[in-house]
Design a protein around this motif. Sequence first.
Motif, PDB file in Angstrom:
ATOM      1  N   GLU A 157       0.816  -1.199   0.000  1.00 27.78           N
ATOM      2  CA  GLU A 157       0.000   0.000   0.000  1.00 27.78           C
ATOM      3  C   GLU A 157       0.854   1.255   0.000  1.00 27.78           C
ATOM      4  O   GLU A 157       2.023   1.249   0.388  1.00 27.78           O
ATOM      5  CB  GLU A 157      -0.941   0.010   1.198  1.00 27.78           C
ATOM      6  CG  GLU A 157      -0.260  -0.053   2.548  1.00 27.78           C
ATOM      7  CD  GLU A 157      -1.279  -0.188   3.682  1.00 27.78           C
ATOM      8  OE1 GLU A 157      -2.167   0.694   3.776  1.00 27.78           O
ATOM      9  OE2 GLU A 157      -1.199  -1.163   4.446  1.00 27.78           O
ATOM     10  N   GLN A 158       0.226   2.300  -0.455  1.00 28.67           N
ATOM     11  CA  GLN A 158       0.857   3.609  -0.436  1.00 28.67           C
ATOM     12  C   GLN A 158       0.821   4.140   0.988  1.00 28.67           C
ATOM     13  O   GLN A 158      -0.243   4.297   1.560  1.00 28.67           O
ATOM     14  CB  GLN A 158       0.103   4.552  -1.368  1.00 28.67           C
ATOM     15  CG  GLN A 158       0.606   5.983  -1.322  1.00 28.67           C
ATOM     16  CD  GLN A 158      -0.337   6.926  -2.055  1.00 28.67           C
ATOM     17  OE1 GLN A 158      -1.320   6.488  -2.637  1.00 28.67           O
ATOM     18  NE2 GLN A 158      -0.038   8.202  -2.020  1.00 28.67           N
ATOM     19  N   GLU A 178       0.604   6.609   4.093  1.00 34.76           N
ATOM     20  CA  GLU A 178      -0.118   7.871   4.205  1.00 34.76           C
ATOM     21  C   GLU A 178       0.848   9.036   4.028  1.00 34.76           C
ATOM     22  O   GLU A 178       1.992   9.019   4.484  1.00 34.76           O
ATOM     23  CB  GLU A 178      -0.807   7.967   5.567  1.00 34.76           C
ATOM     24  CG  GLU A 178      -1.952   6.978   5.736  1.00 34.76           C
ATOM     25  CD  GLU A 178      -2.749   7.233   6.997  1.00 34.76           C
ATOM     26  OE1 GLU A 178      -3.132   8.392   7.218  1.00 34.76           O
ATOM     27  OE2 GLU A 178      -2.976   6.266   7.747  1.00 34.76           O
ATOM     28  N   GLN A 210       2.462  10.025   1.524  1.00 38.00           N
ATOM     29  CA  GLN A 210       3.618   9.809   0.652  1.00 38.00           C
ATOM     30  C   GLN A 210       3.143   9.633  -0.781  1.00 38.00           C
ATOM     31  O   GLN A 210       2.004   9.250  -1.048  1.00 38.00           O
ATOM     32  CB  GLN A 210       4.399   8.577   1.098  1.00 38.00           C
ATOM     33  CG  GLN A 210       5.091   8.754   2.455  1.00 38.00           C
ATOM     34  CD  GLN A 210       6.029   7.603   2.756  1.00 38.00           C
ATOM     35  OE1 GLN A 210       6.557   6.966   1.845  1.00 38.00           O
ATOM     36  NE2 GLN A 210       6.219   7.322   4.034  1.00 38.00           N
ATOM     37  N   GLU A 256       2.839   8.259  -4.719  1.00 35.24           N
ATOM     38  CA  GLU A 256       2.698   6.943  -5.312  1.00 35.24           C
ATOM     39  C   GLU A 256       4.076   6.390  -5.673  1.00 35.24           C
ATOM     40  O   GLU A 256       4.993   7.139  -6.008  1.00 35.24           O
ATOM     41  CB  GLU A 256       1.872   7.042  -6.608  1.00 35.24           C
ATOM     42  CG  GLU A 256       0.453   7.539  -6.411  1.00 35.24           C
ATOM     43  CD  GLU A 256      -0.505   6.415  -6.119  1.00 35.24           C
ATOM     44  OE1 GLU A 256      -0.050   5.282  -5.914  1.00 35.24           O
ATOM     45  OE2 GLU A 256      -1.721   6.668  -6.099  1.00 35.24           O
ATOM     46  N   PRO A 257       4.270   5.057  -5.620  1.00 38.53           N
ATOM     47  CA  PRO A 257       5.528   4.489  -6.106  1.00 38.53           C
ATOM     48  C   PRO A 257       5.648   4.763  -7.601  1.00 38.53           C
ATOM     49  O   PRO A 257       4.647   4.776  -8.312  1.00 38.53           O
ATOM     50  CB  PRO A 257       5.381   3.001  -5.814  1.00 38.53           C
ATOM     51  CG  PRO A 257       3.909   2.773  -5.718  1.00 38.53           C
ATOM     52  CD  PRO A 257       3.331   4.031  -5.160  1.00 38.53           C
ATOM     53  N   TYR A 305      -2.438  -3.491  -5.082  1.00 33.91           N
ATOM     54  CA  TYR A 305      -1.957  -2.235  -4.504  1.00 33.91           C
ATOM     55  C   TYR A 305      -3.116  -1.422  -3.963  1.00 33.91           C
ATOM     56  O   TYR A 305      -4.195  -1.357  -4.566  1.00 33.91           O
ATOM     57  CB  TYR A 305      -1.222  -1.440  -5.596  1.00 33.91           C
ATOM     58  CG  TYR A 305      -0.665  -0.116  -5.126  1.00 33.91           C
ATOM     59  CD1 TYR A 305       0.373  -0.071  -4.213  1.00 33.91           C
ATOM     60  CD2 TYR A 305      -1.180   1.086  -5.607  1.00 33.91           C
ATOM     61  CE1 TYR A 305       0.886   1.143  -3.780  1.00 33.91           C
ATOM     62  CE2 TYR A 305      -0.682   2.301  -5.183  1.00 33.91           C
ATOM     63  CZ  TYR A 305       0.349   2.317  -4.263  1.00 33.91           C
ATOM     64  OH  TYR A 305       0.854   3.523  -3.840  1.00 33.91           O
ATOM     65  N   HIS A 327      -4.171   2.317  -2.940  1.00 35.64           N
ATOM     66  CA  HIS A 327      -3.849   3.742  -3.054  1.00 35.64           C
ATOM     67  C   HIS A 327      -4.338   4.514  -1.828  1.00 35.64           C
ATOM     68  O   HIS A 327      -5.284   4.123  -1.157  1.00 35.64           O
ATOM     69  CB  HIS A 327      -4.531   4.338  -4.289  1.00 35.64           C
ATOM     70  CG  HIS A 327      -4.109   3.719  -5.581  1.00 35.64           C
ATOM     71  ND1 HIS A 327      -3.064   4.193  -6.328  1.00 35.64           N
ATOM     72  CD2 HIS A 327      -4.591   2.652  -6.251  1.00 35.64           C
ATOM     73  CE1 HIS A 327      -2.940   3.447  -7.408  1.00 35.64           C
ATOM     74  NE2 HIS A 327      -3.849   2.507  -7.386  1.00 35.64           N
ATOM     75  N   ASN A 328      -3.704   5.649  -1.604  1.00 38.35           N
ATOM     76  CA  ASN A 328      -4.160   6.583  -0.592  1.00 38.35           C
ATOM     77  C   ASN A 328      -4.520   7.938  -1.191  1.00 38.35           C
ATOM     78  O   ASN A 328      -5.136   8.766  -0.539  1.00 38.35           O
ATOM     79  CB  ASN A 328      -3.085   6.795   0.488  1.00 38.35           C
ATOM     80  CG  ASN A 328      -3.532   6.261   1.839  1.00 38.35           C
ATOM     81  OD1 ASN A 328      -4.694   6.371   2.195  1.00 38.35           O
ATOM     82  ND2 ASN A 328      -2.602   5.680   2.588  1.00 38.35           N
ATOM     83  N   THR A 329      -4.079   8.189  -2.396  1.00 47.57           N
ATOM     84  CA  THR A 329      -4.371   9.467  -3.041  1.00 47.57           C
ATOM     85  C   THR A 329      -4.961   9.216  -4.424  1.00 47.57           C
ATOM     86  O   THR A 329      -4.846   8.135  -4.984  1.00 47.57           O
ATOM     87  CB  THR A 329      -3.095  10.319  -3.201  1.00 47.57           C
ATOM     88  OG1 THR A 329      -2.143   9.584  -3.975  1.00 47.57           O
ATOM     89  CG2 THR A 329      -2.495  10.658  -1.856  1.00 47.57           C
ATOM     90  N   TRP A 367      -5.226   9.741  -8.500  1.00 54.37           N
ATOM     91  CA  TRP A 367      -4.346  10.074  -9.612  1.00 54.37           C
ATOM     92  C   TRP A 367      -5.145  10.465 -10.840  1.00 54.37           C
ATOM     93  O   TRP A 367      -4.619  10.952 -11.814  1.00 54.37           O
ATOM     94  CB  TRP A 367      -3.392   8.915  -9.934  1.00 54.37           C
ATOM     95  CG  TRP A 367      -4.085   7.704 -10.483  1.00 54.37           C
ATOM     96  CD1 TRP A 367      -4.240   7.361 -11.781  1.00 54.37           C
ATOM     97  CD2 TRP A 367      -4.724   6.685  -9.732  1.00 54.37           C
ATOM     98  NE1 TRP A 367      -4.932   6.183 -11.899  1.00 54.37           N
ATOM     99  CE2 TRP A 367      -5.254   5.737 -10.658  1.00 54.37           C
ATOM    100  CE3 TRP A 367      -4.930   6.454  -8.368  1.00 54.37           C
ATOM    101  CZ2 TRP A 367      -5.941   4.605 -10.244  1.00 54.37           C
ATOM    102  CZ3 TRP A 367      -5.627   5.331  -7.983  1.00 54.37           C
ATOM    103  CH2 TRP A 367      -6.107   4.423  -8.908  1.00 54.37           C
ATOM    104  N   LYS A 406      -4.081   3.054 -13.881  1.00 57.24           N
ATOM    105  CA  LYS A 406      -3.109   3.791 -13.070  1.00 57.24           C
ATOM    106  C   LYS A 406      -2.428   4.882 -13.893  1.00 57.24           C
ATOM    107  O   LYS A 406      -1.938   5.871 -13.354  1.00 57.24           O
ATOM    108  CB  LYS A 406      -2.055   2.844 -12.500  1.00 57.24           C
ATOM    109  CG  LYS A 406      -1.106   3.512 -11.494  1.00 57.24           C
ATOM    110  CD  LYS A 406      -0.205   2.506 -10.830  1.00 57.24           C
ATOM    111  CE  LYS A 406       0.644   3.199  -9.769  1.00 57.24           C
ATOM    112  NZ  LYS A 406       1.584   4.166 -10.358  1.00 57.24           N
TER     113      LYS A 406
END
Length: 608
Positions: free
Chosen positions: A257-258, A260, A262, A264-265, A276, A278-280, A282, A325
């Motif tokens: 996971e992403q 918090e 931070q 995205e990879p 995966y 996500h936290n944000t 895109w 993505k």
Amino acid sequence: MKRKIILLITLLLLSYGYSNAQYGPVVSFTYDDGSDTWPALFNVFQEYGFPAVVYINALNWWVNGAGYNAVNTLLEMKAAGWEVSNHTYNHDLGVTETNVSQMKSWLDSHEFPNSGFASPNNDWSHSRVNIVKKYSSYYSRATELPGMSQPFDLYHIERINLTNRDNITTIRTMLDSAVANNKWIIFIAHEFGGTYRTPDDTWYQSDSLLRLVLNAVVERGIPVKTVREVINDFFPPDCVIECSRDSMQFPVLPYFEQPENQAEPPVFNTSVWNEYWHNTTWTDPHLIGSPVVYYNTSNDSLQVMKFHRYVLNGQYDVTATILLKNPGGTYRLYYSFDSTNTAQYNVVVNKNSDVSLGPVTVTNGQFALYTQNADVVSGGAGDVGWAFIKLFAKPLLVNIKVFLEGPYNGSGTMTTTLNTQGLIPKYQPFKKAPWNYLGTEARATFPANVVDWVLIELRSDSTTIVSKRAGLLLSDGSVVDVDGSGPVKFKGISNGNYYVVVRHRNHLAIMTSSAIALSSSSPLYDFTIAQSQAYGTDPLVALPGGGFGMIAGDGNNSTIITASDVTPIITNLNNFAYLDADVNMSAIVTAADVTKIISNLNKSTNVP
């Protein structure tokens, strides 16, 4: 012996008829915690005939306080179509396993099952989602975004404040955007009262503000539904594959996971499947409520992924929530419902969306979808993700033809005067007694050939009601679903033999003479061809020029036509409006309506 699933698949366009691609707009009203102002709030919604949602805490001062009779009020709300859901047991303790599960138990024990969840203090995180999804069908929070676009995020449902600081002009603009873009708006407040246009009031919602907003909703003909009702429309219970759940995927993937706060990879490992979280966002609409299973278009040799679950046997339309993505590209996803050819079918996707994958028939209680790769149609290589796969049971169709005596014009059609005069209400009119039907069917505008609303009722025998739906009666006698797509649709009802009842505001109700076979491809049942098509003795009236219709004159909805039906005509004489007293449906109440009643005096319905 190995069980096999028999799947009958036909490729369809992305806009497949029973998909939810054109769902919306829709509005929900929600209220948090608990308050002794809610009974007054409930009365306002009752005036408008709309439901709402309350998210409660068991230890809230009103819910738990002596002398407030809160539980009975909540049960009365539930009976009126309201949703009563989880806001944790103790508001001060936040989203913990104990606090959420205790509240779920409290709700179940007080006859409020199938509860959703709204976070106290607007708390939200991946760890909290993992707790809530054990006990509730969705997770909502306040984000102040003006409405959600599809696909909806099951564990990140967004709400926006509607309190006395807010300007009705801004709200109207928001509603217009919802209509134009098929958005879902969920309003939130806490207590009912205060003064509209108080700049710093983010807690109270005044009577005047609520009425301004409800009037704006009515003007636009936007359906008002509970959050759970919309969720069930998009995520049919027991028919959803959450692609990241270990029990619904093979091979089982670990997720990463992403963190918090931070970024995205930069890239995924293209040699493997990536699960995966996500936290944000895109791109919009986003999906951060649960992990998503990705493959990269550059790899054609991944292990085949199987998404699966047990479902009831039957016919379904399959849709999938697909995420990109890498925005800007267009991709072709390959899939199958047969493990022997995982590239049997394909669908093209160029944005985050719910896409139709076609129909399927399940015969042994197991559904599976297989996928292995995707190709680039335009743009560069990218990561394409599977979030949800949803099976929508094909609705049972009621395909009937019926005439109303009142507006019948003698040429095999009925007049549409109520429609041309703009008098047909945007919301189905059967919420009042004696029908007490709480359905949320609504239309902003009506096709030119609509005569009026009718209420359709299914019965398993001559007296046992199974389900109800409001539909639209057309001038040629056809009865269509509120979306105008064809016969009236009943979701969640099994194929079988049913009696069909047709009700109207000022005509005597009729019922099929016997139980008729209904399915997702029901043949036409024509009430207009003979008296014997309807139940009982002389249940229909012979119409000029041939044919039969429902008997006009029951203006007081008593199931029998008597002199008392003349009283509302006298009261409303010469009134131009949508009135039950207007039995010939000419848009104005006149002496001609009395004549119609006299011609049918003492006739009564044959419907048990």
